[in-house]
Design a protein around this motif. Structure first.
Motif, short mmCIF file in Angstrom:
data_model
loop_
_atom_site.label_atom_id
_atom_site.label_comp_id
_atom_site.label_asym_id
_atom_site.label_seq_id
_atom_site.Cartn_x
_atom_site.Cartn_y
_atom_site.Cartn_z
N MET A 25 -3.84 26.45 -29.43
CA MET A 25 -3.20 27.13 -28.31
C MET A 25 -1.69 26.92 -28.30
SD MET A 25 -5.86 26.49 -25.13
CE MET A 25 -6.58 24.92 -25.63
N ALA A 26 -0.97 27.92 -27.84
CA ALA A 26 0.44 27.77 -27.50
C ALA A 26 0.50 27.21 -26.09
CB ALA A 26 1.15 29.12 -27.58
N VAL A 27 1.41 26.28 -25.86
CA VAL A 27 1.41 25.52 -24.60
C VAL A 27 2.70 25.77 -23.83
CG1 VAL A 27 1.14 23.23 -23.58
CG2 VAL A 27 0.02 23.77 -25.76
N ARG A 28 2.54 25.91 -22.52
CA ARG A 28 3.71 26.06 -21.66
C ARG A 28 3.47 25.35 -20.34
NH1 ARG A 28 0.85 30.90 -20.79
NH2 ARG A 28 0.82 31.64 -18.62
N LEU A 29 4.56 25.06 -19.65
CA LEU A 29 4.51 24.49 -18.31
C LEU A 29 5.10 25.51 -17.37
CD1 LEU A 29 3.79 21.67 -16.99
CD2 LEU A 29 6.25 21.27 -16.93
N ASP A 30 4.34 25.91 -16.34
CA ASP A 30 4.87 26.93 -15.44
C ASP A 30 5.73 26.29 -14.36
OD1 ASP A 30 3.32 26.06 -13.29
OD2 ASP A 30 2.01 27.80 -13.26
N PRO A 31 6.42 27.08 -13.52
CA PRO A 31 7.35 26.51 -12.54
C PRO A 31 6.71 25.63 -11.47
CG PRO A 31 7.87 28.80 -12.95
CD PRO A 31 6.55 28.55 -13.60
N ALA A 32 5.40 25.70 -11.30
CA ALA A 32 4.71 24.84 -10.34
C ALA A 32 4.14 23.60 -11.01
CB ALA A 32 3.60 25.61 -9.63
N ALA A 33 4.47 23.39 -12.28
CA ALA A 33 4.00 22.25 -13.08
C ALA A 33 2.51 22.33 -13.39
CB ALA A 33 4.33 20.91 -12.42
N ASN A 34 2.02 23.55 -13.57
CA ASN A 34 0.69 23.74 -14.15
C ASN A 34 0.84 23.78 -15.67
OD1 ASN A 34 -0.92 24.24 -11.70
ND2 ASN A 34 0.33 26.08 -11.51
N LEU A 35 0.00 23.06 -16.39
CA LEU A 35 0.02 23.10 -17.84
C LEU A 35 -0.95 24.18 -18.32
CD1 LEU A 35 1.12 21.67 -20.41
CD2 LEU A 35 -1.00 20.35 -20.40
N ILE A 36 -0.49 25.08 -19.19
CA ILE A 36 -1.29 26.23 -19.61
C ILE A 36 -1.29 26.34 -21.11
CG2 ILE A 36 -1.57 28.74 -19.42
CD1 ILE A 36 0.13 28.48 -16.78
N GLY A 37 -2.48 26.34 -21.70
CA GLY A 37 -2.64 26.57 -23.12
C GLY A 37 -3.19 27.96 -23.35
N ARG A 38 -2.56 28.75 -24.22
CA ARG A 38 -2.96 30.13 -24.44
C ARG A 38 -3.47 30.32 -25.86
NH1 ARG A 38 -2.07 35.32 -22.22
NH2 ARG A 38 -1.97 37.01 -23.76
N LEU A 78 -2.02 23.37 -4.02
CA LEU A 78 -0.71 24.00 -4.08
C LEU A 78 -0.54 24.81 -5.36
CD1 LEU A 78 1.56 21.06 -2.84
CD2 LEU A 78 1.29 23.27 -1.71
N CYS A 79 -1.05 24.27 -6.47
CA CYS A 79 -0.76 24.87 -7.77
C CYS A 79 -1.62 26.10 -8.06
CB CYS A 79 -0.92 23.83 -8.87
SG CYS A 79 0.36 22.56 -8.77
N SER A 80 -2.88 26.07 -7.72
CA SER A 80 -3.70 27.28 -7.90
C SER A 80 -3.27 28.35 -6.93
CB SER A 80 -5.19 26.96 -7.75
OG SER A 80 -5.46 26.32 -6.52
N ARG A 81 -2.82 27.97 -5.75
CA ARG A 81 -2.33 28.96 -4.79
C ARG A 81 -1.04 29.62 -5.31
NH1 ARG A 81 -1.75 26.69 1.03
NH2 ARG A 81 -1.78 24.59 0.14
N ALA A 82 -0.23 28.85 -6.04
CA ALA A 82 0.97 29.43 -6.64
C ALA A 82 0.58 30.49 -7.67
CB ALA A 82 1.81 28.35 -7.28
N ARG A 110 10.63 30.57 -3.93
CA ARG A 110 10.82 31.53 -5.02
C ARG A 110 10.37 30.91 -6.35
NH1 ARG A 110 15.26 32.38 -8.20
NH2 ARG A 110 16.61 31.17 -6.82
N LEU A 111 10.67 29.63 -6.51
CA LEU A 111 10.27 28.94 -7.73
C LEU A 111 8.75 28.94 -7.89
CD1 LEU A 111 11.07 27.01 -10.11
CD2 LEU A 111 10.71 25.14 -8.50
N PHE A 112 8.03 28.54 -6.85
CA PHE A 112 6.58 28.49 -6.94
C PHE A 112 5.98 29.89 -7.08
CE2 PHE A 112 4.42 24.39 -6.14
CZ PHE A 112 5.54 23.57 -6.19
N LEU A 113 6.53 30.85 -6.37
CA LEU A 113 5.98 32.19 -6.45
C LEU A 113 6.17 32.80 -7.83
CD1 LEU A 113 7.02 33.64 -2.97
CD2 LEU A 113 4.73 33.01 -3.73
N SER A 114 7.15 32.31 -8.59
CA SER A 114 7.34 32.83 -9.94
C SER A 114 6.24 32.39 -10.89
CB SER A 114 8.70 32.40 -10.49
OG SER A 114 8.75 31.00 -10.69
N ALA A 115 5.38 31.47 -10.44
CA ALA A 115 4.23 31.04 -11.24
C ALA A 115 3.05 32.00 -11.11
CB ALA A 115 3.79 29.63 -10.82
#
Length: 438
Positions: free
Chosen positions: A57-70, A139-143, A198-203
């Motif tokens: 997976m390619a890995v990224r961290l979103d603006p709400a600090a969720n770790l996402i592997g794609r 908080l993070c899934s809601r983002a 705005r930061l969280f909503l960008s997630a």
């Protein structure tokens, strides 16, 4: 350390949960406590990111600090199947509540061995689900789901650290040129100058194919029936309140009993009101006071102020709402009778969340084809699944846990049950691929 080169398996998923059960992946030296945006959270993301990469997976961290592997599909523009759970924990926690779902998602991707589905798969480690640091959960899934209200971000932890400050100093950053993580510098993706909402909503995700959450049951039903796995039909509705009762602090030796305005005795009566009403309503309704802070907190001072939480849940929203309204009304009567001031703030309202019927049937078919009897349950515990339902269809797989124990160091699962869950997930993914229409 867990070998990254081992064959994908439920056993490896359990072992990886165990690895993250101790320092530096815990904020406590005496057990597991991994709160949102803490050093233990950061260390866990570092380790998880490596495992995601090993799985392809390619890995990224979103603006709400969720770790996402794609993991890319044959059509990279197709909506993704999301698999995930939360990486944070309660205090003095078990090792599998949340992390096991993430590890099984990684194992399911690794088991594909490079084979592409018609759609991408993204494995998500939500940063906050428990609400163990800030006074609101998920908080993070809601983002990601786009249901987070700006006011929910104006919160602080017990030490007075605000959410905006915590995320702006979170010691994990993503190197934009590589899918690797570094914790040797503050985040370059967030800044105190940015508007937190705005930061969280960008997630937020624009679209997703489906969301699947594997999770330990956190209850005794599956074990009592001799079953390794169950399918969740829906999640009970929740209401949470923050209550403050204010009296008058005074010297414990000089304040006559009949003249006191003791906030703690009033709070004690209020707690008994919560318990009594829950018993009287019955059914699947549960109500809990799980946190209380007494001020000023001295042995020789009559308490002048008490803050406490109330959590009310039921699979039927009307039952939950009526019980909660009655609890708040009767606590008001207690305060009035004792000459105390009362404030009640609703801090969370999560409606009952049925899982998607088609995905649930697909998961049940995968269960049968894997040699298991179908058992469908309603979850009394809240999960990220209930939030993600506002974004896309959802499904949830329960895994047996020993004694039904959770939120406790005694929490335990077997490698065999985790392997069974992995095999069901693999069949579910294949079925979703076979039925996919782009």
């Amino acid at each position: 350390m867990v070998s990254g080169g081992a064959k994908p398996s439920g056993q490896r998923a359990v072992a990886r949960c165990d690895e993250l059960g101790v320092a530096p992946y815990s904020d406590s030296a005496d057990g597991l406590f991994r709160a949102y945006l803490t050093p233990a959270h950061a260390a866990s993301l570092e380790r998880l990111g490596g495992w995601m990469e090993e799985a392809g997976m390619a890995v990224r961290l979103d603006p709400a600090a969720n770790l996402i592997g794609r993991y890319e599909g044959s059509d990279p523009d197709a909506p993704a199947l999301l698999i995930g759970s939360h990486i944070d924990s309660v205090r003095d926690a078990g090792r599998y509540d949340g992390p096991l779902g993430i590890m099984l998602g990684i194992e399911a991707v690794a088991a594909l061995g490079g084979r592409q589905m018609p759609f991408p798969i993204e494995v998500i480690a939500f940063g906050d689900e428990e609400g163990s640091r800030f006074p609101a959960s998920m908080l993070c899934s809601r983002a990601i789901a786009g249901t987070l209200e700006a006011g929910a971000l104006e919160v602080a932890d017990r030490d007075g650290v605000g959410l905006v400050d915590a995320i702006s100093t979170f010691p994990v950053r993503v190197e934009r040129s590589r899918d690797t993580f570094s914790s040797d510098a503050p985040s370059q993706r967030v800044s105190t100058s940015l508007d937190t909402s705005r930061l969280f909503l960008s997630a937020r995700y624009k679209t997703a194919l489906a969301f699947l959450e594997p999770h330990i049951e956190q209850g005794p039903v599956l074990e009592a029936e001799g079953l390794a796995l169950g399918v969740v039909s829906g999640i009970a509705a929740q209401l949470r309140y923050q209550v403050r009762i204010t009296g008058k602090a005074g010297h414990a030796g000089t304040n006559a009993m009949h003249l006191r305005r003791d906030a703690l005795t009033g709070a004690a009566d209020a707690v008994l009101v919560v318990e009594r009403i829950a018993h009287e309503v019955g059914g699947d309704l549960v109500a809990t006071v799980g946190r209380m802070i007494v001020g000023p907190g001295a042995v020789n001072v009559v308490p002048g102020e008490v803050d406490f939480s109330i959590d009310v849940r039921s699979g039927i929203e009307t039952v939950r709402n009526a019980a909660a309204e009655r609890i708040v009304h009767e606590i008001g009567k207690v305060a009035q009778a004792r000459g105390l001031e009362l404030t009640v703030e609703q801090v969370q309202d999560l409606g009952a969340s049925p899982c998607d019927a088609k995905l649930t049937a697909m998961l049940e078919d995968a269960l049968v084809e894997s040699g298991h009897r179908v058992r469908t349950l309603v979850s009394g515990a809240g999960h990220d699944t209930m939030v993600m339902a506002s974004l896309c269809p959802t499904a949830m797989l329960f895994i047996r846990c020993e004694g039904g124990v959770s939120h406790n160091p005694a929490e335990a699962v077997t490698a065999d049950d985790a392997e069974a869950a992995l095999q069901v997930m693999r069949r579910f993914i294949d079925k979703l691929g076979a039925n996919y229409v782009g």
